[in-house]
Design an enzyme around this catalytic site. Structure first.
Site, PDB file in Angstrom:
ATOM      1  N   GLY A 217       0.654  80.233  59.878  1.00  0.00           N
ATOM      2  CA  GLY A 217       0.282  79.631  58.590  1.00  0.00           C
ATOM      3  C   GLY A 217       0.577  80.595  57.460  1.00  0.00           C
ATOM      4  O   GLY A 217       1.224  81.628  57.655  1.00  0.00           O
TER       5      GLY A 217
ATOM      6  N   GLY B  35       0.064  83.320  54.403  1.00  0.00           N
ATOM      7  CA  GLY B  35      -0.695  84.554  54.231  1.00  0.00           C
ATOM      8  C   GLY B  35      -1.951  84.360  53.410  1.00  0.00           C
ATOM      9  O   GLY B  35      -3.021  84.858  53.750  1.00  0.00           O
TER      10      GLY B  35
ATOM     11  N   VAL C 160      -4.328  81.661  56.028  1.00  0.00           N
ATOM     12  CA  VAL C 160      -4.684  82.178  57.360  1.00  0.00           C
ATOM     13  C   VAL C 160      -4.886  83.701  57.312  1.00  0.00           C
ATOM     14  O   VAL C 160      -5.870  84.230  57.850  1.00  0.00           O
ATOM     15  CB  VAL C 160      -3.586  81.802  58.388  1.00  0.00           C
ATOM     16  CG1 VAL C 160      -3.860  82.449  59.734  1.00  0.00           C
ATOM     17  CG2 VAL C 160      -3.507  80.294  58.526  1.00  0.00           C
ATOM     18  N   GLY C 161      -3.934  84.400  56.670  1.00  0.00           N
ATOM     19  CA  GLY C 161      -4.036  85.856  56.608  1.00  0.00           C
ATOM     20  C   GLY C 161      -5.324  86.285  55.921  1.00  0.00           C
ATOM     21  O   GLY C 161      -6.085  87.112  56.427  1.00  0.00           O
TER      22      GLY C 161
ATOM     23  N   GLU D 238       1.144  98.897  57.707  1.00  0.00           N
ATOM     24  CA  GLU D 238       2.541  99.368  57.830  1.00  0.00           C
ATOM     25  C   GLU D 238       3.309  98.681  56.705  1.00  0.00           C
ATOM     26  O   GLU D 238       3.577  97.484  56.772  1.00  0.00           O
ATOM     27  CB  GLU D 238       3.127  98.987  59.192  1.00  0.00           C
ATOM     28  CG  GLU D 238       2.395  99.576  60.389  1.00  0.00           C
ATOM     29  CD  GLU D 238       2.604 101.062  60.547  1.00  0.00           C
ATOM     30  OE1 GLU D 238       3.487 101.626  59.879  1.00  0.00           O
ATOM     31  OE2 GLU D 238       1.861 101.670  61.328  1.00  0.00           O
TER      32      GLU D 238
ATOM     33  N   GLU E  19      11.576  98.991  46.437  1.00  0.00           N
ATOM     34  CA  GLU E  19      12.177  98.551  47.698  1.00  0.00           C
ATOM     35  C   GLU E  19      12.953  97.258  47.456  1.00  0.00           C
ATOM     36  O   GLU E  19      12.382  96.262  47.019  1.00  0.00           O
ATOM     37  CB  GLU E  19      11.080  98.312  48.740  1.00  0.00           C
ATOM     38  CG  GLU E  19      11.623  97.978  50.096  1.00  0.00           C
ATOM     39  CD  GLU E  19      10.533  97.754  51.126  1.00  0.00           C
ATOM     40  OE1 GLU E  19       9.607  96.974  50.850  1.00  0.00           O
ATOM     41  OE2 GLU E  19      10.614  98.360  52.201  1.00  0.00           O
TER      42      GLU E  19
END
Ligand code: NAD
Length: 471
Positions: free
Chosen positions: A201, A203, A206-207, A245, A377
């Site tokens: 799902g 972020g 669900v996250g 990470e 990045e």
């Protein structure tokens, strides 16, 4: 089209509470390759409850038994390798012939190595009147990105199985397929119900619900620094342990006595591999001023020799999504506006004739470390070449970044490469052409994260320490 609309909860494939699904797009051809469940908070609650009720038994299962199951999982991964390669390749765009060795072989090795770590839970140390033991930390929530989806899955799930933890996994909404194969493998290998639960799902739904859940003890997150901060904030009120990470902008120092041709080839291929979507990519190449012109010419010819596409000759596949392609192209625009010199690649698609989200291998010369293309990045096949006057300046530029995930040094001999490596503030340093090693810990300094994956320390992230004081 692959049907990934069920959830794996408490050892069973179940219909989600949410009736919504998400399309999974193959970025190489823009076709919908799968439909995946778009789970909601009720689904999260059911999965966490399953993990919680499985915890007591699994955490007390003898290490030999857990080790045997992990070994069997690695064996089944090898047997089902072709399916794993297809799943990764068709959802994130890495050509199959590269996905095999880059995206699947390594994770199988990583899973095998975790089988030998289960014993860490049975080690007892004497400290005066105390016994020091390590125990499973509890229910874990794992949130993964799309760029190395099986690698990131194994780094978390393999370690947690070895530690005796139970877990709920949320893959990236872009790359859930290999997690479904892994759930099937867990059933085939007799992993007890509830130890592993899969809830795909978004972020933000669900996250976030996993991070806030009172019954989740540990969150391990891999992804962008931006989302990693949100994860830590959501987990803070319940005082969870959080492993992050995150991103990188890693320097690669080439010394003036190095084999320039070998160093440039290594550095260019490192950045272009996986179409630049590697968190450890050595995207800032630092070259001595005296060798700069020669280095730029070598880098250009190396980059231009790399094939873009989705066949067995391709080195670079598609970007993982249209959004990622557009983000990378925007950074290329920014680089040009900042005054960097576009040496090769650029805004034009290398494969205009066919669908797919491709970006040409791109190199900027004349970059200084204050430009946005050197500080942020990009996460695409874009290399910045930065000149330096002497080694002290190279090390200063290398460390002048908010990140600290990786780094590289190419020198004439190993001793001088190691001495430079020790001065760089990053969680790893690849010297003289090295590659990823699953025996070594992996993780970042500074805004590249907290914690380590793989090796003993990667399992200890999922262990608590208890002192039993003897009278
Ligand atoms: P992302 O941060 O957008 O998403 C990563 C995961 O987090 C996804 O599953 C997403 O659904 C979820 N997520 C997003 N917002 C969330 C929130 N508020 N709460 C909880 N979960 C949330 O990253 P991405 O675009 O999928 O991946 C690319 C990024 O990942 C890059 O920055 C890259 O450097 C980083 N990365 C780091 C490592 C590492 O080990 N250091 C490895 C691979 C990728």
């Amino acid at each position: 089209m692959k049907d990934l609309t069920k959830l794996f909860i408490n050892g069973l494939w179940v219909e989600p509470q949410s009736k919504q699904t998400l399309d999974v797009i193959n970025p190489s051809n823009e076709n919908v390759v799968a439909k995946v469940a778009n789970s909601n908070v009720d689904d999260v609650n059911l999965a966490v409850a399953a993990a919680k009720s499985a915890f007591d038994d699994w955490s007390l299962t003898p290490a030999t038994e857990r080790s045997k199951i992990i070994n069997n999982i690695a064996t089944r991964m090898e047997e089902r390798k072709a399916e794993l390669i297809t799943a990764v390749s068709q959802t994130m765009g890495c050509p199959e012939h590269i996905a095999g060795w880059l995206q699947v072989d390594g994770p199988i090795e990583g899973m095998t190595l975790f089988a030998d770590k289960a014993h860490l839970t049975e080690q007892i140390k004497d400290a005066g009147s105390s016994l020091i033991i390590k125990e499973a930390a509890g229910v874990c929530a794992f949130i993964n990105p799309w760029n190395y989806p099986l690698h990131q899955f194994v780094g978390k799930v393999g370690a947690a199985l070895a530690a005796g933890c139970t877990m709920v996994v949320k893959p990236s909404e872009q790359t859930p397929w290999q997690d479904y194969i892994m759930a099937e493998i867990f059933v085939e290998c007799g992993l007890p119900a509830g130890v592993f639960n899969l809830v795909p799902g978004l972020g933000a739904v669900v996250g976030e619900a996993l991070c806030r859940h009172i019954d989740v003890d540990v969150v391990s997150f891999t992804g962008s620094t931006h989302a990693g901060i949100k994860v830590a904030q959501a987990a803070a009120p319940t005082v969870k342990r959080v492993t992050q990470e995150l991103g990188g902008k890693s320097p690669f120092i080439i010394t003036d006595d190095a084999d320039l041709t070998a160093a440039i080839k290594y550095g260019v291929e490192d950045v272009m591999l996986n179409s630049g979507q590697t968190c450890t990519a050595l995207t800032r190449m630092l070259v001595p001023q005296s060798k700069y012109t020669e280095a730029v010419a070598l880098a250009k010819s190396c980059a231009e020799s790399l094939v873009v596409g989705n066949n067995e000759n391709a080195f670079l596949g598609a970007m993982s999504s249209k959004a990622q392609q557009q983000r990378v192209l925007e950074y290329i625009r920014i680089g040009v506006e900042e005054g960097a010199e576009l040496i090769c690649g650029g805004l034009e698609s290398p494969l205009v004739e066919q669908p797919g989200f491709y970006v040409a291998p791109t190199i900027f010369a004349g970059v200084n470390n204050n430009m946005r293309i050197a500080r942020e990045e990009i996460f695409g096949p874009v290399l910045c070449m930065i000149p330096y006057q002497d080694l002290d300046e190279a090390i200063t530029i290398a460390n002048d970044t908010p990140f600290g995930l990786s780094s590289g040094v190419y020198a004439n001999d190993e001793a001088s490469a190691i001495s430079i490596a020790r001065k760089i503030r990053a969680g790893q340093c690849y010297i003289n052409g090295a590659f990823f090693n699953y025996l070594a810990p992996f993780g970042g300094y500074k805004q590249s994260g907290n914690g380590r994956e793989f090796a003993d320390i990667g399992v200890e992230e999922f262990l608590e320490t208890k002192a039993i004081q003897r009278g």
